[in-house]
Structure formats: structure tokens, C-alpha cells
Design an enzyme around this catalytic site. Structure first.
Site, PDB file in Angstrom:
ATOM      1  N   TYR A  28      42.051  21.894  42.304  1.00 35.32           N
ATOM      2  CA  TYR A  28      41.156  23.041  42.203  1.00 35.32           C
ATOM      3  C   TYR A  28      41.899  24.333  42.557  1.00 35.32           C
ATOM      4  CZ  TYR A  28      37.441  26.369  42.997  1.00 35.32           C
ATOM      5  OH  TYR A  28      36.666  27.498  42.938  1.00 35.32           O
ATOM      6  N   SER A 110      34.621  34.771  50.246  1.00 35.20           N
ATOM      7  CA  SER A 110      33.970  34.442  48.984  1.00 35.20           C
ATOM      8  C   SER A 110      32.491  34.161  49.181  1.00 35.20           C
ATOM      9  CB  SER A 110      34.637  33.195  48.378  1.00 35.20           C
ATOM     10  OG  SER A 110      33.906  32.713  47.270  1.00 35.20           O
ATOM     11  N   GLN A 131      32.984  39.315  49.085  1.00 34.73           N
ATOM     12  CA  GLN A 131      33.071  39.193  47.629  1.00 34.73           C
ATOM     13  C   GLN A 131      31.748  38.677  47.093  1.00 34.73           C
ATOM     14  OE1 GLN A 131      33.178  35.884  46.105  1.00 34.73           O
ATOM     15  NE2 GLN A 131      33.108  36.766  44.041  1.00 34.73           N
ATOM     16  N   TYR A 133      29.536  37.335  43.676  1.00 35.05           N
ATOM     17  CA  TYR A 133      29.319  36.944  42.284  1.00 35.05           C
ATOM     18  C   TYR A 133      27.925  37.395  41.882  1.00 35.05           C
ATOM     19  CZ  TYR A 133      33.289  33.705  42.581  1.00 35.05           C
ATOM     20  OH  TYR A 133      34.527  33.146  42.721  1.00 35.05           O
ATOM     21  N   THR A 159      33.030  40.623  41.760  1.00 33.35           N
ATOM     22  CA  THR A 159      33.781  39.907  40.730  1.00 33.35           C
ATOM     23  C   THR A 159      33.048  40.008  39.399  1.00 33.35           C
ATOM     24  OG1 THR A 159      34.762  38.378  42.316  1.00 33.35           O
ATOM     25  CG2 THR A 159      34.701  37.676  40.021  1.00 33.35           C
ATOM     26  N   LYS A 258      36.368  43.703  40.551  1.00 29.88           N
ATOM     27  CA  LYS A 258      37.490  42.791  40.329  1.00 29.88           C
ATOM     28  C   LYS A 258      37.403  42.166  38.934  1.00 29.88           C
ATOM     29  CE  LYS A 258      39.724  38.781  42.531  1.00 29.88           C
ATOM     30  NZ  LYS A 258      39.473  37.695  41.550  1.00 29.88           N
ATOM     31  N   HIS A 282      41.977  36.713  37.178  1.00 28.87           N
ATOM     32  CA  HIS A 282      41.423  35.616  37.985  1.00 28.87           C
ATOM     33  C   HIS A 282      42.458  34.515  38.204  1.00 28.87           C
ATOM     34  CE1 HIS A 282      37.253  34.678  39.465  1.00 28.87           C
ATOM     35  NE2 HIS A 282      37.883  33.563  39.809  1.00 28.87           N
ATOM     36  N   ARG A 285      42.549  31.582  35.773  1.00 28.98           N
ATOM     37  CA  ARG A 285      41.506  30.567  35.889  1.00 28.98           C
ATOM     38  C   ARG A 285      40.327  30.817  34.951  1.00 28.98           C
ATOM     39  NH1 ARG A 285      41.818  27.570  40.510  1.00 28.98           N
ATOM     40  NH2 ARG A 285      39.593  27.492  40.933  1.00 28.98           N
TER      41      ARG A 285
END
Length: 374
Positions: A28, A110, A131, A133, A159, A258, A282, A285
Site C-alpha cells: 500500500y 490525514s 488534510q 478529503y 486534497t 493539493k 499524488h 498513485r
């Protein structure tokens, strides 16, 4: 735990992490999307860059310090957000934050960290950057932002390049992104037992293994795999520039976007009066075949024209890479895989060792290239 003093490079930390972690977790961190072409090119692009070698200059007084968002940093290095790093070491986000703070560097937590922002702030002694999402549940986002600000977090990293997860073949093969058969599940359990240090410190002593920031949002009693599946299905592909109004309504500090990879998007970031951007693919990724982050950095720096801060990630492995990025106009660099591997290799001490090496590499490169202040 390996002899950390014997680890001298990114590859050393990567090898140590591979020995320490079950395959599913190592893959991962280590993997990228599709054929991992962009992942490889990110690193090679830095190797292709050069610095001028200078001599006969007085380099007895050099500094790597910078100021960023009102804070003085020991070096232009930020620990990037890395998902569920609490599975790489016992309460991993706390350990990494402690190491970063001891070097006077920022740590960015995160959204999908194992440790919540409450835990990191309390146990590490300082609020991290946060961060975010953009998920479909806007009430959840508002709650996350409120909690981060209540803890004292100063900088929000939004992000933008994960409207949907990239196709990561390694995670399918390892079982990260699919349901395992009974035999595969037994093999996974056996592999965990074989990694004795990890099994004891993480699986036994490092609980709970939940996404701390998303408690109360995830389905009740969801397993780790079920929780990750829910998160993946709730990334919001409808996100657009108008959504910044919602973010600003709930966040009063600097906002860093980001995932910027084109001059066009950089211009839009300036027009929308963001405080900073991260030039990032990223880490290879997401969109395989995208250009490397450092290759598009100069044109983005030119377009931005110092109207906001330009940070860079993807492919940064050494202090030498940091100096190269600075010479191309980046205000600072984010590192992800390096600290994740260091954490897996040796916890807080591993991250401390990595940062010590990177800062020393940066200073050495400054001396040899005649750059007294990076």
C-alpha cells in the site's frame, strides 16, 4: 528493530520497512496506480536534475531555515499526510508527529489516519496541519474542520486529486481492495504472525485500529476493510472550485490545495485567493501517465508569481531533492513514502533518523553548491 544508525538512504528505510510489515501494508505504501510509470518517473526526474558545483566560497555560515504560513521551520520539509499510518507502527501518527516536532518541522494528519486529531494533538503536544478529503457528507466535513480548528490546527491541506481512487493493481493483488477468500485470509493472518515485532506492537498493543477522525461517520461496527470500502465509495467526484466557499465558511486559516499539475489550474488557484498549492501527482498513485511533479514546477512557479505559496511533493527522497526543488522555485517539499517507511522501520526513532539524514543531506548540498541560504 533494525540498527537505525546503519540506515543511510531512502532505499535502506524501504528495505527495513519491507522486512517489518506484512505485504498488504508494504504494498500500500510502496505502490502506485496502473503500471506505476509515473511513480518511477517521479524519482528519476529528480535524478536527472543538476546543481552547479561551486568552490572557494565561504560556506561557514549556512542556513536551511524558512518561514511558512507565519511559522519558522528548521528546513523546507513537511511530513505529508499518509493514510492509516497507525497500522505501520503503534499509534503511528503520534510517533511521526513527535519526530517532526522535535526537528521543528510540520506534520500533516490525514483524514484517514488511525489516530484522531485529538489524540495527535494531546499526545504529541501540538496540533498538526490537517488534510481533508472532500467526501459526499458535507456535515461530516464541517465537523472535521471544526474539530481541527478546536485543536489549534493552523493549516488546512485540501486534497483535490482524489475524486475517485486510482487503479492500484498491487492493492487488488494483496487484498487491500477486495474481499479475501478463506484461504487468503488465513495466509494474511499467518503472515502477520511471522512479522513478530509488528504483530506485538501494532496488532496487539496499537489498538484501536479505526479511522479516528471518522468515528461516528462510518457504519457502526464496521471492520477495517468495510470502513476503507465505505471511504473509497464516498469520495465526491462532483467537487469543483465553487466548493471552496463551503470550505472557507468552516475554516479561517490558510488553505492549501493539493494536486495542482498545470499552469491553468495554478492560475485558478490564484484567482480563488488560496494561500498555497501543492504541485503533486499524488506520488504516482492516481493518474498514471501524468507528468512528474518537478517537471511542471517551473511553469507553475512562473504563473503563480509569488501570489501564493508553492509546495511540491511526489518523488522527493533526499535532502538533495529538496534543494533541487527549492532552486526551481518551490517554497517547501512534502515527503510521504520516506517517513512512512521510516516509521515502519523504527517508529518515532526511525522518523527522527530519517529527518536527521535529510537535513544533513540538504546542508551538505548547500555547501557544495555554494547556496548559503536555501
Amino acid at each position: 528493530m533494525p540498527n537505525l544508525e546503519a540506515l543511510a538512504s531512502f532505499e535502506d528505510f524501504r528495505a527495513a520497512a519491507k522486512r517489518a510489515l506484512p505485504r498488504i501494508l508494504f504494498d500500500y505504501i510502496d505502490g502506485g496506480s496502473y503500471s506505476e510509470t509515473t511513480l518511477k518517473r517521479n524519482v528519476n526526474a529528480f535524478q536527472d536534475l543538476t546543481l552547479d558545483q561551486r568552490v572557494m566560497l565561504d560556506m561557514s555560515n549556512i542556513s536551511s531555515e524558512i518561514e511558512l504560513f507565519g511559522e519558522k521551520l528548521a528546513a523546507p520539509i513537511i511530513l505529508a499526510p499518509v493514510g492509516f499510518s497507525g497500522m505501520y507502527a503503534k499509534r503511528g501518527e503520534v510517533q511521526a508527529a513527535k519526530a517532526a516536532y522535535s526537528h521543528n518541522l510540520p506534520f500533516c494528519l490525514s483524514t484517514v489516519g488511525i489516530c484522531s486529531i485529538d489524540e495527535v494533538t494531546q499526545d504529541a503536544g501540538k496540533a498538526p496541519w490537517f488534510q481533508l478529503y472532500m467526501i459526499k457528507d458535507r456535515a461530516c466535513i464541517a465537523d472535521l474542520l471544526a474539530k481541527a480548528q478546536d485543536n489549534g490546527s493552523k493549516v488546512l491541506v485540501l486534497t483535490a486529486d482524489l475524486q475517485t481512487p486510482g487503479a492500484r493493481y498491487r492493492d487488488v493483488r494483496s487484498g487491500m481492495m477486495r474481499k479475501l477468500s478463506v484461504v487468503e485470509y488465513m495466509k494474511r493472518g499467518l503472515e502477520g504472525v511471522m512479522k513478530a515485532h509488528w504483530s506485538y506492537n501494532v496488532m496487539l498493543k496499537g489498538r484501536p485500529h479505526t479511522f479516528g477522525n471518522l468515528q461516528g461517520v462510518l457504519p457502526e461496527n464496521a471492520s477495517f476493510d468495510e470502513a476503507w470500502k465505505w471511504i473509497s465509495q464516498n469520495f465526491d467526484p462532483s467537487v469543483n472550485w465553487d466548493d471552496l466557499a463551503f470550505i472557507r465558511e468552516h475554516w479561517k486559516g490558510p488553505i492549501v490545495l493539493k494536486g495542482i499539475m498545470t499552469a491553468e489550474d495554478a492560475k485558478l488557484a490564484v484567482e480563488h485567493e488560496l494561500d498555497g498549492i501543492v504541485v503533486s501527482n499524488h506520488g504516482g498513485r492516481q493518474l498514471d501517465g501524468a507528468p512528474t511533479s518537478v517537471s511542471v514546477l517551473p511553469e507553475i512557479v512562473e504563473v503563480v508569481d509569488k501570489k501564493l505559496k508553492v509546495l511540491l511533493d511526489s518523488g522527493v527522497r533526499t535532502g538533495l531533492d529538496v534543494l533541487k526543488a527549492r532552486q526551481l522555485g518551490a517554497d517547501a517539499c512534502l515527503i510521504g513514502r520516506p517517513w512512512a517507511f521510516a516509521l515502519a522501520a523504527g517508529g518515532q526513532q526511525g522518523v527522527d533518523r530519517l529527518l536527521t539524514l535529510m537535513k544533513a543531506e540538504l546542508r551538505t548540498a548547500q555547501v557544495l553548491s555554494g547556496i548559503s541560504s536555501c
